[in-house]
Design a protein around this motif. Sequence first.
Motif, PDB file in Angstrom:
ATOM      1  N   ALA A  90       8.437  32.764  51.042  1.00  0.00           N
ATOM      2  CA  ALA A  90       8.021  34.150  50.799  1.00  0.00           C
ATOM      3  C   ALA A  90       8.384  35.043  51.981  1.00  0.00           C
ATOM      4  N   LEU A  91       8.253  34.525  53.201  1.00  0.00           N
ATOM      5  CA  LEU A  91       8.593  35.318  54.379  1.00  0.00           C
ATOM      6  C   LEU A  91      10.103  35.516  54.494  1.00  0.00           C
ATOM      7  N   VAL A  92      10.888  34.517  54.096  1.00  0.00           N
ATOM      8  CA  VAL A  92      12.345  34.681  54.072  1.00  0.00           C
ATOM      9  C   VAL A  92      12.737  35.774  53.082  1.00  0.00           C
ATOM     10  N   ALA A  93      12.113  35.746  51.894  1.00  0.00           N
ATOM     11  CA  ALA A  93      12.390  36.775  50.889  1.00  0.00           C
ATOM     12  C   ALA A  93      12.036  38.155  51.421  1.00  0.00           C
ATOM     13  N   ALA A  94      10.910  38.260  52.129  1.00  0.00           N
ATOM     14  CA  ALA A  94      10.497  39.551  52.682  1.00  0.00           C
ATOM     15  C   ALA A  94      11.489  40.037  53.736  1.00  0.00           C
ATOM     16  N   SER A  95      11.870  39.149  54.649  1.00  0.00           N
ATOM     17  CA  SER A  95      12.820  39.537  55.699  1.00  0.00           C
ATOM     18  C   SER A  95      14.153  39.963  55.104  1.00  0.00           C
ATOM     19  N   SER A  96      14.614  39.217  54.102  1.00  0.00           N
ATOM     20  CA  SER A  96      15.905  39.532  53.483  1.00  0.00           C
ATOM     21  C   SER A  96      15.862  40.868  52.754  1.00  0.00           C
ATOM     22  N   ALA A  97      14.680  41.241  52.224  1.00  0.00           N
ATOM     23  CA  ALA A  97      14.532  42.515  51.518  1.00  0.00           C
ATOM     24  C   ALA A  97      14.174  43.661  52.452  1.00  0.00           C
ATOM     25  N   GLY A  98      14.000  43.361  53.745  1.00  0.00           N
ATOM     26  CA  GLY A  98      13.620  44.399  54.699  1.00  0.00           C
ATOM     27  C   GLY A  98      12.195  44.873  54.527  1.00  0.00           C
ATOM     28  N   VAL A  99      11.307  43.963  54.098  1.00  0.00           N
ATOM     29  CA  VAL A  99       9.912  44.305  53.815  1.00  0.00           C
ATOM     30  C   VAL A  99       9.007  43.650  54.862  1.00  0.00           C
ATOM     31  N   ALA A 100       8.129  44.419  55.481  1.00  0.00           N
ATOM     32  CA  ALA A 100       7.173  43.869  56.444  1.00  0.00           C
ATOM     33  C   ALA A 100       6.168  42.976  55.726  1.00  0.00           C
ATOM     34  N   ALA A 101       5.736  41.913  56.381  1.00  0.00           N
ATOM     35  CA  ALA A 101       4.793  40.969  55.780  1.00  0.00           C
ATOM     36  C   ALA A 101       3.528  40.868  56.615  1.00  0.00           C
ATOM     37  N   HIS A 102       2.402  40.719  55.918  1.00  0.00           N
ATOM     38  CA  HIS A 102       1.102  40.453  56.532  1.00  0.00           C
ATOM     39  C   HIS A 102       0.479  39.279  55.796  1.00  0.00           C
ATOM     40  N   ILE A 103      -0.297  38.480  56.511  1.00  0.00           N
ATOM     41  CA  ILE A 103      -0.984  37.342  55.912  1.00  0.00           C
ATOM     42  C   ILE A 103      -2.487  37.592  55.934  1.00  0.00           C
ATOM     43  N   VAL A 104      -3.129  37.346  54.805  1.00  0.00           N
ATOM     44  CA  VAL A 104      -4.587  37.324  54.737  1.00  0.00           C
ATOM     45  C   VAL A 104      -5.022  35.869  54.628  1.00  0.00           C
ATOM     46  N   LEU A 105      -5.762  35.393  55.623  1.00  0.00           N
ATOM     47  CA  LEU A 105      -6.347  34.054  55.550  1.00  0.00           C
ATOM     48  C   LEU A 105      -7.744  34.218  54.971  1.00  0.00           C
ATOM     49  N   ASN A 106      -7.852  33.966  53.692  1.00  0.00           N
ATOM     50  CA  ASN A 106      -9.089  34.194  52.942  1.00  0.00           C
ATOM     51  C   ASN A 106     -10.032  33.000  53.089  1.00  0.00           C
ATOM     52  N   LYS A 107     -11.265  33.185  52.588  1.00  0.00           N
ATOM     53  CA  LYS A 107     -12.299  32.147  52.612  1.00  0.00           C
ATOM     54  C   LYS A 107     -12.586  31.693  54.044  1.00  0.00           C
ATOM     55  N   SER A 108     -12.723  32.679  54.937  1.00  0.00           N
ATOM     56  CA  SER A 108     -12.867  32.381  56.362  1.00  0.00           C
ATOM     57  C   SER A 108     -14.162  31.651  56.700  1.00  0.00           C
ATOM     58  N   ASP A 109     -15.088  31.577  55.726  1.00  0.00           N
ATOM     59  CA  ASP A 109     -16.343  30.875  55.965  1.00  0.00           C
ATOM     60  C   ASP A 109     -16.216  29.370  55.741  1.00  0.00           C
TER      61      ASP A 109
END
Length: 299
Positions: free
Chosen positions: A104-123
Amino acid sequence: MAKNLLQGRVTAAHGRHYRVAIDHSDQSRHCYPRGKKAGIAVGDHVQILPEGEHEGLITEVLPRRNLFYRSDIQRSKLFAANIDQLLLVLAAEPEFSDDLLGRALVAASSAGVAAHIVLNKSDLPGTAAARQRLHATEALGVPVHMLSALDAAQVHEQLMPLLQDRCTLLLGQSGMGKSTLLNALVPDALAATQTHSEALGTGRHTTTLTRLYTLPGGGDLIDSPGFQAFGLQHLGPQEIEHGFPEFAPAIEQCRFYNCTHRHEPGCGVLAAVASGGISAQRHALYLRILAENEAAKRY
């Protein structure tokens, strides 16, 4: 543009059924593409030929800034068009896939799209280990936001400043809590999805519905179904290479201008992998994607 044509933005998609919000009005229409192949994504700006009071024929997709999608031998899945950033939802349980994350990050970089990750269920107790696994990704410049989607106040505090005035694609593997996060950001999302599902003739089967939501504080959020595979067969070798931006400084040291960074002598990338400057795991992903795409061309 002909007088009887309208312009609008695709706000929902299911198969060959689309909902288009007409520009400069409160109207939307249930639309169909012209021909067998659609190639239309949520976020696309389109021209439509009205049919009756509530329907229309999509006659043209207007130029895009970008298109984010995955592809394999069987088919392509268009996630969204004209996006500003990707919000990728992960969790400790069920365990997320490093391979799918990397793709997914490769696809984002190739499309010139910034990526952010949400690490959910932090509890959850496994979150610390999951966070440790993301250190290498964060070192690439991908921010990681830890939160619990069940805490709406926390979600708003951390994510709303990031999402305002931007078009964001919400993406994640199945089971990561993406729907819960969406409902925290857009309280009426479930009701809106059901309404658009009925309008598109899909009944209760909303799992393959892609939908654009307008956020209360401004900005748009595109929700796409969960995924368990992420082929990148639409990318050529140079595009794949660009999907690994950490390779760039090392590539300048390659002896050969057409180095593939697989086995060549004097390869700066291989030297950086050997010294620990480039993650061996990331380089292995690069090799897998190249091999998969080459194998696909032989079919």
